[in-house]
Write an enzyme that holds these catalytic residues in place. Sequence first.
Site, short mmCIF file in Angstrom:
data_model
loop_
_atom_site.label_atom_id
_atom_site.label_comp_id
_atom_site.label_asym_id
_atom_site.label_seq_id
_atom_site.Cartn_x
_atom_site.Cartn_y
_atom_site.Cartn_z
N SER A 1 -4.02 5.07 -2.86
CA SER A 1 -2.74 4.67 -3.46
C SER A 1 -2.66 3.14 -3.46
O SER A 1 -3.26 2.48 -2.60
CB SER A 1 -1.59 5.24 -2.64
OG SER A 1 -0.37 4.61 -2.97
N TYR B 1 1.81 7.19 5.91
CA TYR B 1 1.22 7.40 4.58
C TYR B 1 0.34 6.21 4.22
O TYR B 1 -0.80 6.36 3.77
CB TYR B 1 2.35 7.56 3.56
CG TYR B 1 1.89 7.77 2.12
CD1 TYR B 1 1.69 9.06 1.63
CD2 TYR B 1 1.66 6.71 1.27
CE1 TYR B 1 1.28 9.26 0.31
CE2 TYR B 1 1.25 6.89 -0.04
CZ TYR B 1 1.07 8.17 -0.51
OH TYR B 1 0.65 8.37 -1.82
N ALA C 1 -1.09 4.04 6.19
CA ALA C 1 -2.29 4.01 7.04
C ALA C 1 -3.35 4.97 6.51
O ALA C 1 -4.54 4.62 6.46
CB ALA C 1 -1.92 4.37 8.47
N LYS D 1 -3.84 5.93 3.49
CA LYS D 1 -4.41 5.47 2.21
C LYS D 1 -5.37 4.30 2.43
O LYS D 1 -6.34 4.14 1.71
CB LYS D 1 -3.29 5.14 1.23
CG LYS D 1 -2.44 6.36 0.83
CD LYS D 1 -3.30 7.49 0.26
CE LYS D 1 -2.50 8.69 -0.21
NZ LYS D 1 -3.34 9.76 -0.77
#
Length: 261
Positions: free
Chosen positions: A138, A151, A153, A155
């Site tokens: 992302s 989240y 971390a 990605k």
Amino acid sequence: MSLYGKVALVTGGAQGIGRAVVQSLLLSSAKVAVVDLNKTCGEECKTQLDTEFGEGHCTFIQCDVSHGDALRDAFQSTVDQFGRLDIVINNAGINNEKNWEKTIQVNLTSVIKGTYLALEHMSKEYGKEGGTIINVSSMAAFMHSPHQPVYTATKHGVIGFTRAMADASSQGDYGVRINVLCPAFVDTPLLHSVEQEDNMGKFVKFKDDFKLRMDKFGVLPPSLIAEGMMRLIMDTSLNGAVMKITCSKGIHFHSYEPMSA
Ligand SMILES: NC(=O)c1ccc[n+]([C@@H]2O[C@H](COP(=O)([O-])OP(=O)(O)OC[C@H]3O[C@@H](n4cnc5c(N)ncnc54)[C@H](O)[C@@H]3O)[C@@H](O)[C@H]2O)c1
Ligand SMILES: CCCCC[C@H](O)/C=C/C=C\C/C=C\C/C=C\CCCC(=O)O
């Protein structure tokens, strides 16, 4: 370029970005296994795709990717049904800061497991013919934000893991290209989870900041992410590439400083 004769497995393929990619793969004549936790969405998706493309081109396999044995079985079932495996898209992801351990399991551990399983079925190391893997990260890995620390971390982790594995593949002559895709905001059900306390926990209070960012940077259609995926699949020169997709720059690549000795 046609993908006739090729077989793809897409995790989280029943809706959102995964669903758009499944559509593009079928349009390119690949056979596709849609691997997803959501039985209702998965069955609806298969019915729609059978109507559009005819029966026998895709299969739905219900599976929670965070259950290692179930994911292994999903890979085996795909090969049993279609005879081979050429393309794996580790796309399933969640945004849950409350149950952050689950977020690590789904977004990072399952991507690692999915990559290793893909190699077992495609790598020359295992006597197979090669293939290609795309792991979904992302833009959150480049522009962190206060409402989704875990989240973010995961990605970051997906990018680091994918780049290291791409080097392992080229140096180990696996015959498998491994790339990573980083979309900015995309119009899918996941994006709405930012409003929900069940997902965001105490970070839900930062939702207005998140929505301001969405207004500022815009929201992409899933079809553009599918276009990026198809480019990563078709361009055989790409390995270890970090593709970014944003409203302002469209599909482009991140560049890193060369590593010094
Ligand atoms: N939507 C965005 O703005 C955005 C931006 C950047 C990256 N991403 C990433 O793209 C990927 C796809 O996201 P999306 O927006 O399409 O989400 P989505 O919620 O619309 O779709 C995700 C799919 O994954 C499935 N799934 C969830 N947990 C699963 C599990 N444990 N096992 C199997 N399947 C599971 C869901 O059932 C769903 O069908 C994710 O990795 C996400 O982090 C999304
Ligand atoms: C509610 C959770 C859904 C998360 C989806 C996604 O993965 C989260 C992204 C979070 C942060 C990204 C922040 C900004 C990036 C967006 C655009 C940057 C574009 C910059 C540019 O235009 O050059």
